[in-house]
Design an enzyme around this catalytic site. Sequence first.
Site, PDB file in Angstrom:
ATOM      1  N   CYS B  37     -78.943 -52.199  -4.566  1.00 18.29           N
ATOM      2  CA  CYS B  37     -77.565 -53.179  -4.579  1.00 18.29           C
ATOM      3  C   CYS B  37     -78.109 -54.468  -4.025  1.00 18.29           C
ATOM      4  O   CYS B  37     -77.207 -55.450  -4.323  1.00 18.29           O
ATOM      5  CB  CYS B  37     -76.528 -52.537  -3.988  1.00 18.29           C
ATOM      6  SG  CYS B  37     -77.056 -52.263  -2.164  1.00 18.29           S
ATOM      7  N   CYS B 107     -75.640 -46.216   1.194  1.00 20.38           N
ATOM      8  CA  CYS B 107     -75.459 -47.206   2.363  1.00 20.38           C
ATOM      9  C   CYS B 107     -75.892 -46.334   3.515  1.00 20.38           C
ATOM     10  O   CYS B 107     -76.013 -47.032   4.643  1.00 20.38           O
ATOM     11  CB  CYS B 107     -74.186 -47.475   2.159  1.00 20.38           C
ATOM     12  SG  CYS B 107     -73.559 -47.946   0.478  1.00 20.38           S
TER      13      CYS B 107
HETATM   14  S1  FES Z   1     -73.533 -50.516  -2.006  1.00 21.84           S
HETATM   15 FE1  FES Z   1     -75.537 -50.972  -1.322  1.00 21.84          FE
HETATM   16  S2  FES Z   1     -75.355 -50.597   0.671  1.00 21.84           S
HETATM   17 FE2  FES Z   1     -73.677 -50.199  -0.050  1.00 21.84          FE
END
Ligand code: FES
Lengths: 250, 143
Positions: B37, B107
């Site tokens: 992400c 995460c």
């Molecule tokens: S979506 Fe990547 S750290 Fe949470």
Amino acid sequence: MANPEAKSGSSLIMPGDATSTCWSCGTMRAEHFCSACGKVQPPVPVDYFTFFGLPRKLSVEVTGLEREFYQLSRKLHPDLYSGAEAREQQWSLEQSSQLNDAYRTLKDPIKRTEYLLRLEGVELEEQSKSATEQARASGQVKKQVVPPDLLEEVFDLNMQLEELRMQKKLGEDDPSLIEEIGRQKLELEEKHEALLEELKRDWTEWDHAVDSGSEEERRKIRDKMVDVLNRRNYLRNLVRDVNEVLESGS
Amino acid sequence: MAYSDKVLDHYSNPRNVGSMDKNSQEVGTGLVGAPECGDVMKLQIKVNPQTQVIEDAKFKTFGCGSAIASSSLATEWVKGKTVEEALQIKNTEIVKELSLPPVKIHCSVLAEDAIRAAIHDWKKKNGSANANAPVPAGSQASH
Ligand code: FES
């Protein structure tokens, strides 16, 4: 590390299965249409490369792909089947939507690469999680998948962006900060572009390896591509955030 | 996607946001990222050299709500623990505490990575004797 199990769990089938017997005239092997009677065929769950009759190679000639896409989408258009049997209507609908998905994925260089890697069983998130588990078990620190200075850069620029956001909120943005961020933005865009070029070189190697490479070679190239995509992800997000902040409220 | 109350609590009221002097002998800094992400997380610890107890911890995360909550929780958890105790924290415990859904597991992985990276940095600064972390029994890993 590519997980060899991953592929077997997927519902995608191999190129040879893309063809089948026409449901209408019963004889010919057909793809989207029966080549003998021309009837639209029920969609087969094939991967997007196979859908277009392409090998799993990455240097795709996009103009040719586009031509093929328009031709097929004209021929598969559900409007053409409004008077046909219900099942044909349904199939043309399904084939059309498969066509759109396949085209959207393959025409985009990044999506195409990511898609191929997934087909090849590369699971990015799995890799990250198992690396953490390994680090935990061995008491070592996990090796980050991107170089530390890239992380520093991302972090520092984010700090600056946060400051600028704050300033904007207070209505007192500092021109030198904006200028500095603007300068970094140009650098980022250059790097972002450079990574695409790097990726294209990897494609050539990959395409070569598909024809004649060993599994070992293919694995190496896959890893290289994963690495480029990882770095590119960070830059893409940064460019997006920088633009957002620079454009907001000024 | 709905966040759990605990995530929302840490997200809107994060604990220990900030930074410490990364050049200080007593401070260890971990900077990690999630390529999926593009999020980044920095976590710092301050260790008492006599007792090896983590006396303070700070973080700064640029990322999603779950990453912010995970790192906020991580700083709370490491404080008061010895370095060796802090190394035992697993991402799955964070997942459980914050009721993170499967798509948000990475995460929490990020938070565990950050703790480890900070401790590693601190050990490196304070002599290689410490950097050779004891390898748990049963593991054949060599350094
Ligand atoms: S979506 Fe990547 S750290 Fe949470």
